[in-house]
Every structure is written in C-alpha cells, then in structure tokens.
Design a protein around this motif. Structure first.
Motif, PDB file in Angstrom:
ATOM      1  N   PHE A   1       0.834  -1.201   0.000  1.00 38.49           N
ATOM      2  CA  PHE A   1       0.000   0.000   0.000  1.00 38.49           C
ATOM      3  C   PHE A   1       0.869   1.252   0.000  1.00 38.49           C
ATOM      4  CE2 PHE A   1      -1.795   3.425   2.575  1.00 38.49           C
ATOM      5  CZ  PHE A   1      -2.980   3.692   1.909  1.00 38.49           C
ATOM      6  N   THR A   2       1.900   1.272   0.842  1.00 36.01           N
ATOM      7  CA  THR A   2       2.798   2.423   0.896  1.00 36.01           C
ATOM      8  C   THR A   2       3.504   2.623  -0.440  1.00 36.01           C
ATOM      9  OG1 THR A   2       3.172   2.060   3.264  1.00 36.01           O
ATOM     10  CG2 THR A   2       4.771   3.427   2.105  1.00 36.01           C
ATOM     11  N   LEU A   3       3.978   1.551  -1.034  1.00 33.19           N
ATOM     12  CA  LEU A   3       4.697   1.652  -2.301  1.00 33.19           C
ATOM     13  C   LEU A   3       3.821   2.179  -3.430  1.00 33.19           C
ATOM     14  CD1 LEU A   3       6.851  -1.601  -2.291  1.00 33.19           C
ATOM     15  CD2 LEU A   3       7.680   0.744  -2.145  1.00 33.19           C
ATOM     16  N   THR A   4       2.542   1.854  -3.418  1.00 33.33           N
ATOM     17  CA  THR A   4       1.661   2.258  -4.511  1.00 33.33           C
ATOM     18  C   THR A   4       1.007   3.612  -4.275  1.00 33.33           C
ATOM     19  OG1 THR A   4      -0.143   0.973  -3.492  1.00 33.33           O
ATOM     20  CG2 THR A   4       1.180  -0.111  -5.199  1.00 33.33           C
ATOM     21  N   ARG A   5       0.876   4.034  -3.038  1.00 28.53           N
ATOM     22  CA  ARG A   5       0.181   5.280  -2.736  1.00 28.53           C
ATOM     23  C   ARG A   5       1.105   6.470  -2.516  1.00 28.53           C
ATOM     24  NH1 ARG A   5      -5.112   6.394  -3.175  1.00 28.53           N
ATOM     25  NH2 ARG A   5      -5.022   7.603  -1.252  1.00 28.53           N
ATOM     26  N   VAL A   6       2.327   6.214  -2.095  1.00 30.54           N
ATOM     27  CA  VAL A   6       3.260   7.297  -1.778  1.00 30.54           C
ATOM     28  C   VAL A   6       3.927   7.783  -3.064  1.00 30.54           C
ATOM     29  CG1 VAL A   6       5.462   7.807  -0.640  1.00 30.54           C
ATOM     30  CG2 VAL A   6       3.676   6.559   0.576  1.00 30.54           C
ATOM     31  N   PRO A   7       4.035   9.110  -3.272  1.00 33.35           N
ATOM     32  CA  PRO A   7       4.730   9.622  -4.468  1.00 33.35           C
ATOM     33  C   PRO A   7       6.179   9.157  -4.517  1.00 33.35           C
ATOM     34  CG  PRO A   7       3.475  11.376  -3.406  1.00 33.35           C
ATOM     35  CD  PRO A   7       3.439  10.196  -2.475  1.00 33.35           C
ATOM     36  N   ARG A   8       6.671   8.938  -5.723  1.00 34.57           N
ATOM     37  CA  ARG A   8       8.028   8.442  -5.891  1.00 34.57           C
ATOM     38  C   ARG A   8       9.058   9.511  -5.532  1.00 34.57           C
ATOM     39  NH1 ARG A   8       9.913   4.199  -8.732  1.00 34.57           N
ATOM     40  NH2 ARG A   8       7.870   3.919  -9.696  1.00 34.57           N
ATOM     41  N   GLU A   9       8.829  10.768  -5.946  1.00 36.95           N
ATOM     42  CA  GLU A   9       9.790  11.838  -5.696  1.00 36.95           C
ATOM     43  C   GLU A   9       9.665  12.337  -4.270  1.00 36.95           C
ATOM     44  OE1 GLU A   9       7.636  11.804  -8.105  1.00 36.95           O
ATOM     45  OE2 GLU A   9       8.901  11.307  -9.839  1.00 36.95           O
ATOM     46  N   ARG A  10      10.812  12.535  -3.618  1.00 36.82           N
ATOM     47  CA  ARG A  10      10.790  13.002  -2.231  1.00 36.82           C
ATOM     48  C   ARG A  10      10.234  14.421  -2.141  1.00 36.82           C
ATOM     49  NH1 ARG A  10      15.628  12.875   2.340  1.00 36.82           N
ATOM     50  NH2 ARG A  10      14.288  13.592   4.049  1.00 36.82           N
ATOM     51  N   GLU A  11      10.474  15.241  -3.162  1.00 37.17           N
ATOM     52  CA  GLU A  11       9.955  16.610  -3.142  1.00 37.17           C
ATOM     53  C   GLU A  11       8.437  16.614  -3.035  1.00 37.17           C
ATOM     54  OE1 GLU A  11       9.947  20.650  -5.930  1.00 37.17           O
ATOM     55  OE2 GLU A  11      11.128  18.882  -6.512  1.00 37.17           O
ATOM     56  N   GLN A  12       7.789  15.729  -3.785  1.00 36.47           N
ATOM     57  CA  GLN A  12       6.332  15.636  -3.696  1.00 36.47           C
ATOM     58  C   GLN A  12       5.895  15.096  -2.341  1.00 36.47           C
ATOM     59  OE1 GLN A  12       4.464  13.591  -6.905  1.00 36.47           O
ATOM     60  NE2 GLN A  12       5.508  14.763  -8.503  1.00 36.47           N
ATOM     61  N   ARG A  13       6.655  14.144  -1.791  1.00 35.80           N
ATOM     62  CA  ARG A  13       6.292  13.608  -0.481  1.00 35.80           C
ATOM     63  C   ARG A  13       6.389  14.687   0.586  1.00 35.80           C
ATOM     64  NH1 ARG A  13       9.710   9.299  -2.092  1.00 35.80           N
ATOM     65  NH2 ARG A  13      11.226   9.819  -0.457  1.00 35.80           N
ATOM     66  N   ASN A  14       7.430  15.522   0.497  1.00 36.35           N
ATOM     67  CA  ASN A  14       7.567  16.605   1.463  1.00 36.35           C
ATOM     68  C   ASN A  14       6.474  17.644   1.297  1.00 36.35           C
ATOM     69  OD1 ASN A  14       9.867  15.491   2.600  1.00 36.35           O
ATOM     70  ND2 ASN A  14      11.252  16.556   1.211  1.00 36.35           N
ATOM     71  N   ARG A  15       6.065  17.892   0.041  1.00 40.92           N
ATOM     72  CA  ARG A  15       5.054  18.913  -0.210  1.00 40.92           C
ATOM     73  C   ARG A  15       3.676  18.468   0.285  1.00 40.92           C
ATOM     74  NH1 ARG A  15       5.110  18.966  -5.479  1.00 40.92           N
ATOM     75  NH2 ARG A  15       6.920  20.355  -5.554  1.00 40.92           N
ATOM     76  N   HIS A  16       3.321  17.236   0.001  1.00 37.60           N
ATOM     77  CA  HIS A  16       1.978  16.756   0.331  1.00 37.60           C
ATOM     78  C   HIS A  16       1.918  16.045   1.673  1.00 37.60           C
ATOM     79  CE1 HIS A  16       0.737  17.934  -3.637  1.00 37.60           C
ATOM     80  NE2 HIS A  16       1.656  17.169  -4.183  1.00 37.60           N
ATOM     81  N   GLY A  17       3.075  15.602   2.206  1.00 36.08           N
ATOM     82  CA  GLY A  17       3.076  14.960   3.511  1.00 36.08           C
ATOM     83  C   GLY A  17       2.377  13.618   3.499  1.00 36.08           C
ATOM     84  N   TRP A  18       1.986  13.176   4.682  1.00 35.29           N
ATOM     85  CA  TRP A  18       1.388  11.847   4.836  1.00 35.29           C
ATOM     86  C   TRP A  18      -0.127  11.882   4.759  1.00 35.29           C
ATOM     87  CZ3 TRP A  18      -1.880  12.007   9.001  1.00 35.29           C
ATOM     88  CH2 TRP A  18      -1.659  13.015   9.938  1.00 35.29           C
ATOM     89  N   ARG A  19      -0.717  13.071   4.779  1.00 32.43           N
ATOM     90  CA  ARG A  19      -2.181  13.165   4.878  1.00 32.43           C
ATOM     91  C   ARG A  19      -2.887  12.584   3.665  1.00 32.43           C
ATOM     92  NH1 ARG A  19      -3.775  17.401   8.639  1.00 32.43           N
ATOM     93  NH2 ARG A  19      -1.941  18.241   9.650  1.00 32.43           N
ATOM     94  N   GLY A  20      -2.415  12.950   2.473  1.00 31.66           N
ATOM     95  CA  GLY A  20      -3.079  12.463   1.268  1.00 31.66           C
ATOM     96  C   GLY A  20      -3.060  10.964   1.143  1.00 31.66           C
ATOM     97  N   VAL A  21      -1.977  10.338   1.624  1.00 33.75           N
ATOM     98  CA  VAL A  21      -1.873   8.879   1.543  1.00 33.75           C
ATOM     99  C   VAL A  21      -2.975   8.206   2.351  1.00 33.75           C
ATOM    100  CG1 VAL A  21      -0.356   6.913   1.986  1.00 33.75           C
ATOM    101  CG2 VAL A  21       0.620   9.098   1.245  1.00 33.75           C
ATOM    102  N   LEU A  22      -3.338   8.804   3.482  1.00 36.67           N
ATOM    103  CA  LEU A  22      -4.338   8.219   4.372  1.00 36.67           C
ATOM    104  C   LEU A  22      -5.736   8.771   4.131  1.00 36.67           C
ATOM    105  CD1 LEU A  22      -2.310   8.173   7.706  1.00 36.67           C
ATOM    106  CD2 LEU A  22      -2.560   6.376   6.000  1.00 36.67           C
TER     107      LEU A  22
END
Length: 260
Positions: free
Chosen positions: A230-251
C-alpha cells in the motif's frame, strides 16, 4: 531576432512585481481551493476525488459497522458468563471494541489544519473490530478463522499508516514501506508476548498453543507486507512531492476543508 530578444528583456524588466507574484501563486491557490477546479482531478494529487455516491456509501458502511460492533459489545457485557463467551475476558474486550471505534475520529479532530474526514481509514479500522466482536458473539471465531483475518488486517493497517508517516522523512519510498512493515511486525510480536504473559498470569479460555502463536506471527507478516505494498503504490516516488503533500493524502486526509 536581436531586436525581438531586446524587446522580450525590456518586457520582463517592466513587468510589475505584483504580476509575477500573482502568477507564481496560481498553482498554490488552485491546490488549496479544490472546489474552484472545473474537473475532479486535483493538481499534484493522486487520482480523482471520490464521487458523492462513494462518500455516502462509505459513510453508511461506517455507521453500520460501528453500530453492529457496539451491539456485539453490549451483548458481551450482558452475557459475559454465558458458555459462548465465558473465559475470553470478553467484558474487557468489549470496552476495547467501543474505545477503538473512536481512534480515527478523535485523531482527526486533534489534527491541526485537518482535511476531509478519512472515511476509508475509519472503515478499515472498524472492520477488524467488528470481525473480532461478531466472531466471538456468534461462536465463529475459531471455525471461520476470524482470528487470522483480524491479525492480518491489523498488521496491514499499522504497516500502511506507519509507512505513510515515514514517507516524507526518507529518501526512497521503499524505505518507508520497509519501516512501516517493521513497525507492524514488531507490534504483532509484542501482542503475542502480551498474550503469553497473560497466560502465565493465569488467564483461562485463551486456547494458546505453539501452532496458534506461529500462525498469528505469520498473519502479522502477511499483513505487514500488504501494508508495505500500500505504501509503495500510494506514496509519491519523488521526495519533493512527499515533502510537499506529507502523509495526509496517503491516508485520505485531502486538502478540502471540513464542512461547517
């Protein structure tokens, strides 16, 4: 061409700072006010927003599962001494059922700048509680292997949530998936140690065997792997996007404000 380049530079110099700032803020304003978008797709998001029908269906499912879980908890408290429930510490479990139903709502209420309510996450947490409570109440816990489903689902939820929390803080998303799975496996192992401790202290009716413990640990591993996927498919690949959107969108915690 030389005159055209000079004219372009002159236009850039004469552009007012307010115009430049306004242009740079357009994508951010669109991201924070999704309602202004003509389409359902959110910039920088993952996939389309859910339709009102889907949201209403999830709300109805949450209401039904929580109501059934509370009903089984009441039955457990009232009929704790019946043969079908005796020896299972069922009253303590009933209190745990009801308390766990409020984990997601309370966590969401305590979040600063929370987005829309995470219905899918709430339903995912509620279903294992319903399976556990209903399986004990109906005498199907062992026959239908509900214990395996509960252990697997709980490990998957912990792994997925932990992976989402780790994702903005690591370089690669596989690292977040691995860390989330590790948290889930550690939690499942700790639970088995608690059960063993309760057995040593004299708890009866637990029916703990070596095989049962090993199967529960295996269920935890399978659930942890499912959460890692689930984490691999839902989390953005680029770290910049992960930092921008955080963990909220994934959940499921999108940027939309809650209705007032």
């Amino acid at each position: 061409m030389f005159l055209r380049a000079r004219r372009h530079r002159a236009t850039a110099r004469n552009r007012r700072p307010a115009d430049v700032m306004a242009r740079s803020l357009v994508p951010y304003s669109l991201l924070m006010t999704h309602e202004s978008l003509p389409e359902e797709r959110v910039p920088g998001g993952r996939g389309r927003r859910r339709s009102p029908l889907t949201e209403n269906t999830l709300s109805a499912a949450i209401l039904a599962t929580k109501a059934l879980t509370i009903g089984f908890a009441i039955d457990a408290i009232v009929n704790a001494n019946s043969p079908r429930l005796r020896g299972k510490a069922i009253r303590t479990r009933a209190v745990g059922y009801v308390g766990a139903l409020f984990i997601v709502p309370m966590a969401w209420r305590l979040l600063p700048d929370r987005g829309r309510y995470p219905r899918a996450l709430d339903l995912a947490v509620t279903v294992p509680l319903l399976l556990d409570a209903g399986g004990n109440a109906l005498g199907l816990y062992d026959e239908a292997h509900i214990d395996d489903l509960v252990h697997l689902a709980n490990a998957a939820i912990v792994s997925g949530v932990a992976g989402a929390l780790f994702a903005p803080r690591v370089d690669e998303r596989w690292q977040a998936a691995l860390a989330g799975a590790g948290v889930a496996i550690a939690g499942a192992s700790a639970w088995e140690l608690l059960e063993f401790g309760a057995l040593q202290l004299g708890a009866d009716g637990m029916n703990l065997t070596y095989q049962d413990t090993m199967v529960d640990i295996l269920d935890g591993w399978v659930g942890a792997i499912a959460g890692a996927l689930f984490t691999l498919t839902r989390v953005p690949r680029e770290r910049e996007q992960r930092n921008r959107h955080g963990w909220r969108g994934v959940l499921g915690l999108r940027q939309e404000r809650p209705a007032t």
